[in-house]
Design an enzyme around this catalytic site. Structure first.
Site: not given
Ligand code: ADE
Ligand code: ZN
Length: 326
Positions: A16, A18, A199, A277-278
């Protein structure tokens, strides 16, 4: 510490991530300069100071603005190459990375530039680090299902190099059911399916991801814990959840890492994994996520090994390759 080096040395998959969320402020400035794009920040410190979010939408607004500096195939290559180098240093041997084509095509960047830049970095990472990787094309759920169908059509020439589709962006108000038809179309094309669910959205959205989208994986899934029937179902079917501890903290899905449910998920029999995630926005890559939550929750080595094993069994690798990693 000993546990930190154990975590770094443990082979793991990231499921996971992005790729746009791995854009570090330093690279954002470099690309802004290279492309002559204005960004509303004077310094790298100003950018980092802006990363103080109280919910998902706060973050998304900044994340989509930051992505504006990405223009050429080389930009996407450099972005992904930086991520692979960072992930390799954390012991990642396989990465399944999401990209959001609409964030780029909607501002006039051709789909081809985006995907070819990512693919060339993926090939390079395999040579340089022995790291395998797969692409997950994510639909933006705040846009229409018709727009998602357009992205899927755009991707047609590259479908043999795309493993799965995903669903991300603003969750509440955009339930999985909105995308039932485009997910069915993706499935008919042989793509695997994953969706962000639970989430910020309620357990009902996780049910929809299972029953209406027929997903192979759930991204996040935290709020499933509110529904014991759902937990039993997810555990019984061996559904993988791609959990993101530092993201959960930064987006206020949990109030404190000390209250993160990762070990409760494992105890309930859920196939939880740890992911970043990010990472450029949430304060750390996958190793930082493992270390922070291990410390905050007092995870033992057995739990850490289980989380790493789950990352392979929950991956979209073929069974023989999964077995080779266990
Ligand atoms: N886009 C990037 N990170 C995200 C996240 N945690 N939840 C939803 N969309 C996203
Ligand atoms: Zn995400």
């Amino acid at each position: 510490t000993d546990l930190d080096s154990f975590i770094t040395g443990l082979p793991k998959a990231e499921l996971h991530l992005h790729i746009e969320g791995s854009l570090e402020p330093e690279l954002m400035f470099e690309l802004a300069r290279r492309n002559g794009v204005e960004i509303p920040f004077a310094t790298v410190e100003d950018v980092r100071a802006a990363y103080d979010f109280s919910n998902l939408q706060d973050f998304l607004d900044i994340y989509y603005a930051g992505a504006g500096v990405l223009q050429t195939r080389k930009d996407f290559h450099d972005l992904a190459a930086a991520y692979f180098a960072r992930a390799a240093a954390d012991g990642v041997v396989h990465a399944e990375i999401m990209f959001d084509p609409q964030t780029h095509t909607d501002r006039g960047i051709p789909f081809e530039e985006v995907i070819e830049g990512l693919l060339s970095a993926m090939a390079e990472a395999e040579v340089k680090f022995g790291m395998t990787s797969k692409l997950i094309l994510s639909f933006l759920r705040h846009l229409s299902e018709e727009a998602a169908f357009e992205v899927l059509a755009m991707a047609e020439p590259w479908l043999d190099r795309i493993e799965a589709v995903g669903l991300d962006s603003s969750e509440v108000g955009h339930p999985p059911v909105k995308f039932a038809q485009v997910f069915a179309a993706a499935r008919a094309k042989g793509l695997k399916l994953t969706a962000h669910a639970g989430e910020e959205g309620p357990p009902e959205y996780v049910y929809q991801a299972l029953d209406l989208l027929h997903v192979d994986r759930i991204d996040h899934g935290n709020r499933s814990l509110e529904d014991p029937v759902l937990v039993d179902r997810l555990a019984g079917m061996g559904m993988t959840l791609t959990v993101c501890p530092l993201s959960n903290l930064k987006l206020c899905v949990v109030d404190d890492l000390g209250n993160h449910p990762i070990d409760r998920m494992l105890a309930l029999g859920l196939k939880a994994t740890i992911n970043s995630d990010d990472p450029a926005y949430f304060g750390g890559y996958i190793g930082d996520n493992f270390k922070a939550v291990a410390e905050a929750r007092g995870l033992d080595r057995e739990e850490i090994v289980t989380l790493a094993r789950n990352s392979f069994t929950g991956s979209f690798l073929p069974p023989a390759q999964i077995a080779a990693h266990l």
